[in-house]
Design a protein around this motif. Sequence first.
Motif, PDB file in Angstrom:
ATOM      1  N   CYS A  85     -11.146   5.408   1.616  1.00 38.97           N
ATOM      2  CA  CYS A  85      -9.920   5.867   2.277  1.00 38.97           C
ATOM      3  C   CYS A  85      -8.690   5.084   1.834  1.00 38.97           C
ATOM      4  O   CYS A  85      -7.671   5.072   2.525  1.00 38.97           O
ATOM      5  CB  CYS A  85     -10.074   5.772   3.787  1.00 38.97           C
ATOM      6  SG  CYS A  85     -10.646   4.169   4.361  1.00 38.97           S
ATOM      7  N   GLY A  86      -8.758   4.407   0.687  1.00 40.62           N
ATOM      8  CA  GLY A  86      -7.604   3.672   0.195  1.00 40.62           C
ATOM      9  C   GLY A  86      -7.415   2.355   0.930  1.00 40.62           C
ATOM     10  O   GLY A  86      -8.287   1.897   1.670  1.00 40.62           O
ATOM     11  N   LEU A 117       1.033   0.146  -9.761  1.00 41.05           N
ATOM     12  CA  LEU A 117       1.453   1.499 -10.119  1.00 41.05           C
ATOM     13  C   LEU A 117       1.155   2.455  -8.978  1.00 41.05           C
ATOM     14  O   LEU A 117       0.107   2.352  -8.328  1.00 41.05           O
ATOM     15  CB  LEU A 117       0.703   1.953 -11.377  1.00 41.05           C
ATOM     16  CG  LEU A 117       0.803   3.429 -11.782  1.00 41.05           C
ATOM     17  CD1 LEU A 117       2.186   3.710 -12.373  1.00 41.05           C
ATOM     18  CD2 LEU A 117      -0.293   3.788 -12.780  1.00 41.05           C
ATOM     19  N   CYS A 118       2.067   3.400  -8.734  1.00 37.53           N
ATOM     20  CA  CYS A 118       1.817   4.474  -7.778  1.00 37.53           C
ATOM     21  C   CYS A 118       1.223   5.660  -8.534  1.00 37.53           C
ATOM     22  O   CYS A 118       1.884   6.241  -9.405  1.00 37.53           O
ATOM     23  CB  CYS A 118       3.102   4.886  -7.067  1.00 37.53           C
ATOM     24  SG  CYS A 118       2.873   6.311  -5.960  1.00 37.53           S
ATOM     25  N   ASN A 119       0.010   6.030  -8.198  1.00 38.50           N
ATOM     26  CA  ASN A 119      -0.643   7.145  -8.865  1.00 38.50           C
ATOM     27  C   ASN A 119      -0.113   8.497  -8.408  1.00 38.50           C
ATOM     28  O   ASN A 119      -0.400   9.521  -9.023  1.00 38.50           O
ATOM     29  CB  ASN A 119      -2.160   7.080  -8.644  1.00 38.50           C
ATOM     30  CG  ASN A 119      -2.816   5.986  -9.462  1.00 38.50           C
ATOM     31  OD1 ASN A 119      -2.498   5.813 -10.635  1.00 38.50           O
ATOM     32  ND2 ASN A 119      -3.724   5.232  -8.848  1.00 38.50           N
ATOM     33  N   TYR A 174       0.808  -1.221   0.000  1.00 42.01           N
ATOM     34  CA  TYR A 174       0.000   0.000   0.000  1.00 42.01           C
ATOM     35  C   TYR A 174       0.846   1.278   0.000  1.00 42.01           C
ATOM     36  O   TYR A 174       0.315   2.378  -0.182  1.00 42.01           O
ATOM     37  CB  TYR A 174      -0.922   0.018   1.223  1.00 42.01           C
ATOM     38  CG  TYR A 174      -0.171  -0.014   2.536  1.00 42.01           C
ATOM     39  CD1 TYR A 174       0.317   1.143   3.134  1.00 42.01           C
ATOM     40  CD2 TYR A 174       0.081  -1.223   3.182  1.00 42.01           C
ATOM     41  CE1 TYR A 174       1.031   1.111   4.318  1.00 42.01           C
ATOM     42  CE2 TYR A 174       0.778  -1.277   4.374  1.00 42.01           C
ATOM     43  CZ  TYR A 174       1.252  -0.107   4.944  1.00 42.01           C
ATOM     44  OH  TYR A 174       1.954  -0.151   6.120  1.00 42.01           O
ATOM     45  N   LYS A 175       2.146   1.148   0.200  1.00 41.04           N
ATOM     46  CA  LYS A 175       3.029   2.319   0.326  1.00 41.04           C
ATOM     47  C   LYS A 175       4.085   2.280  -0.766  1.00 41.04           C
ATOM     48  O   LYS A 175       4.758   1.261  -0.954  1.00 41.04           O
ATOM     49  CB  LYS A 175       3.699   2.321   1.703  1.00 41.04           C
ATOM     50  CG  LYS A 175       4.529   3.569   2.032  1.00 41.04           C
ATOM     51  CD  LYS A 175       5.143   3.424   3.412  1.00 41.04           C
ATOM     52  CE  LYS A 175       5.949   4.660   3.820  1.00 41.04           C
ATOM     53  NZ  LYS A 175       5.079   5.766   4.248  1.00 41.04           N
ATOM     54  N   CYS A 176       4.220   3.369  -1.484  1.00 36.74           N
ATOM     55  CA  CYS A 176       5.191   3.431  -2.574  1.00 36.74           C
ATOM     56  C   CYS A 176       6.608   3.577  -2.030  1.00 36.74           C
ATOM     57  O   CYS A 176       6.882   4.529  -1.282  1.00 36.74           O
ATOM     58  CB  CYS A 176       4.865   4.607  -3.493  1.00 36.74           C
ATOM     59  SG  CYS A 176       6.065   4.831  -4.844  1.00 36.74           S
ATOM     60  N   PRO A 177       7.535   2.683  -2.378  1.00 35.31           N
ATOM     61  CA  PRO A 177       8.903   2.788  -1.869  1.00 35.31           C
ATOM     62  C   PRO A 177       9.707   3.882  -2.567  1.00 35.31           C
ATOM     63  O   PRO A 177      10.798   4.238  -2.110  1.00 35.31           O
ATOM     64  CB  PRO A 177       9.488   1.400  -2.160  1.00 35.31           C
ATOM     65  CG  PRO A 177       8.739   0.930  -3.361  1.00 35.31           C
ATOM     66  CD  PRO A 177       7.346   1.485  -3.224  1.00 35.31           C
ATOM     67  N   HIS A 178       9.175   4.411  -3.655  1.00 36.02           N
ATOM     68  CA  HIS A 178       9.881   5.472  -4.396  1.00 36.02           C
ATOM     69  C   HIS A 178       9.566   6.851  -3.826  1.00 36.02           C
ATOM     70  O   HIS A 178      10.480   7.625  -3.533  1.00 36.02           O
ATOM     71  CB  HIS A 178       9.503   5.419  -5.874  1.00 36.02           C
ATOM     72  CG  HIS A 178      10.196   6.452  -6.711  1.00 36.02           C
ATOM     73  ND1 HIS A 178      11.554   6.440  -6.923  1.00 36.02           N
ATOM     74  CD2 HIS A 178       9.709   7.534  -7.386  1.00 36.02           C
ATOM     75  CE1 HIS A 178      11.883   7.460  -7.692  1.00 36.02           C
ATOM     76  NE2 HIS A 178      10.789   8.151  -7.981  1.00 36.02           N
ATOM     77  N   GLY A 233      -1.752   4.672   0.043  1.00 33.82           N
ATOM     78  CA  GLY A 233      -3.110   4.656  -0.482  1.00 33.82           C
ATOM     79  C   GLY A 233      -3.222   5.075  -1.929  1.00 33.82           C
ATOM     80  O   GLY A 233      -4.328   5.281  -2.430  1.00 33.82           O
ATOM     81  N   SER A 234      -2.091   5.200  -2.607  1.00 36.37           N
ATOM     82  CA  SER A 234      -2.107   5.621  -4.012  1.00 36.37           C
ATOM     83  C   SER A 234      -1.700   4.496  -4.957  1.00 36.37           C
ATOM     84  O   SER A 234      -1.600   4.713  -6.164  1.00 36.37           O
ATOM     85  CB  SER A 234      -1.159   6.816  -4.218  1.00 36.37           C
ATOM     86  OG  SER A 234      -1.609   7.939  -3.497  1.00 36.37           O
ATOM     87  N   MET A 235      -1.441   3.316  -4.399  1.00 34.24           N
ATOM     88  CA  MET A 235      -1.043   2.198  -5.237  1.00 34.24           C
ATOM     89  C   MET A 235      -2.276   1.584  -5.912  1.00 34.24           C
ATOM     90  O   MET A 235      -3.323   1.426  -5.293  1.00 34.24           O
ATOM     91  CB  MET A 235      -0.323   1.133  -4.415  1.00 34.24           C
ATOM     92  CG  MET A 235       0.905   1.635  -3.655  1.00 34.24           C
ATOM     93  SD  MET A 235       2.183   2.349  -4.723  1.00 34.24           S
ATOM     94  CE  MET A 235       2.806   0.879  -5.547  1.00 34.24           C
TER      95      MET A 235
END
Length: 422
Positions: free
Chosen positions: A400-401, A270-272, A251-255, A260-262
Amino acid sequence: MKIKTAYMDIEEVLAQPVQQHVYPKRPNIFFRTLLRAVSAPDLKATNFKYREFGMERLGKKEPCLILMNHSSFIDLKIASTVLYPRPLNIVCTSDGFVGKERLMRSLGCIPTRKFVTDTQLVRDMMFALKKLKSSILMYPEASYTFDGTATPLPAGLGKCVKLMGVPVVMIRTYGAFARDPLYNGLRLRKVDVSADISYILSPEDIRAKTAEDINVILSEQFSFDNFKWQQENNVIISEPFRAEGLNRVLYKCPHCGAEGSMESGGADILCNACGKGYTLTEYGFMEAKEGKTEFPHIPDWYAWERDCVRQEILKGSYKLDVPVDIYMMVNTRKVYGIGEGRLTHGENGFRLTGCNGKLDYHQHPLASYSLYSDYFWYEMGDVICIGDAAALYYCFPKGCGDIVAKTRLATEELYKIKKAAQ
């Protein structure tokens, strides 16, 4: 699989009859054979095979405690087949009894509320072992794995084993998670499944060891990594939907660090927020579409998310505050929808409010070492369940993602932190 539901005012739900305790039944040969028969098609479809280690030490009619890792619904089908015709009483979640208690009792099932202190469960297991002369099948992790690695075991498991004093058998599955990971929305993959059945502790071993020694042994038995197993055995999962739902776990982008944006689809995630994408390969590795792959191994990504949550808690910045639809269970007749509310989680634990001010439930951080959280629960949605011996509250977050995995991680880390501070 669905569950019986109804909508009712919370006051009416609380006025429902309290669930009466019933001692477990020893399943007769008809129901044991029935369970084995309905399991056969799935096991045939997965080319199921199993190996035995030391099982000659277990008497054919000797009651024992069978511990099994929990990956998917096929676990029960495996156990009912490899242990046949041994009579089994199966420890399972109480919501599995809703609308079908008579059948579940006949199959030998013993209900318990996940991650809620349940002293009656121990008495029921002792009754099954000593009075019914039946074995006990138990999934001590209590919940399905999210990332394919072991979930925490209860600290009291060693004491429970010593109290029972019967042989302990371990069933470990291979391929069950790869075939049906919880995040993938009940969509099956073409993967062969196998199992090892091992005699790990005799009554003499149990008497000679402390509860802490037994906990160490069991923790070693429940040390596994399903993605690593797939990679080391070159198991190909080529289904085009293999990454769908993976955003529930990752659920968390490592970049960029956004939560909540994955978004996942097909074989990609994809991370939005930053646009960086990854592909889940046929061999179970993550590969960045461009640039560095921060975590090629999914459990490493999940472990990083856990550490991030822990740091938030230590810094005092962790906080969950989301709107939820609330369902409530007080007996096994139905699960009752009681309206909307708000679920918060932080340093002081959980608080659930709602139903026009009629509901205000608080759960201390030390109430449980983990959390009953699930994806696509009974085809209703992703859920967070809290509660006590009086009632369980099933909370379905809205708009809420993906917060279910983080909330489980936060519950576990908050428990560790509070426990260490005692």
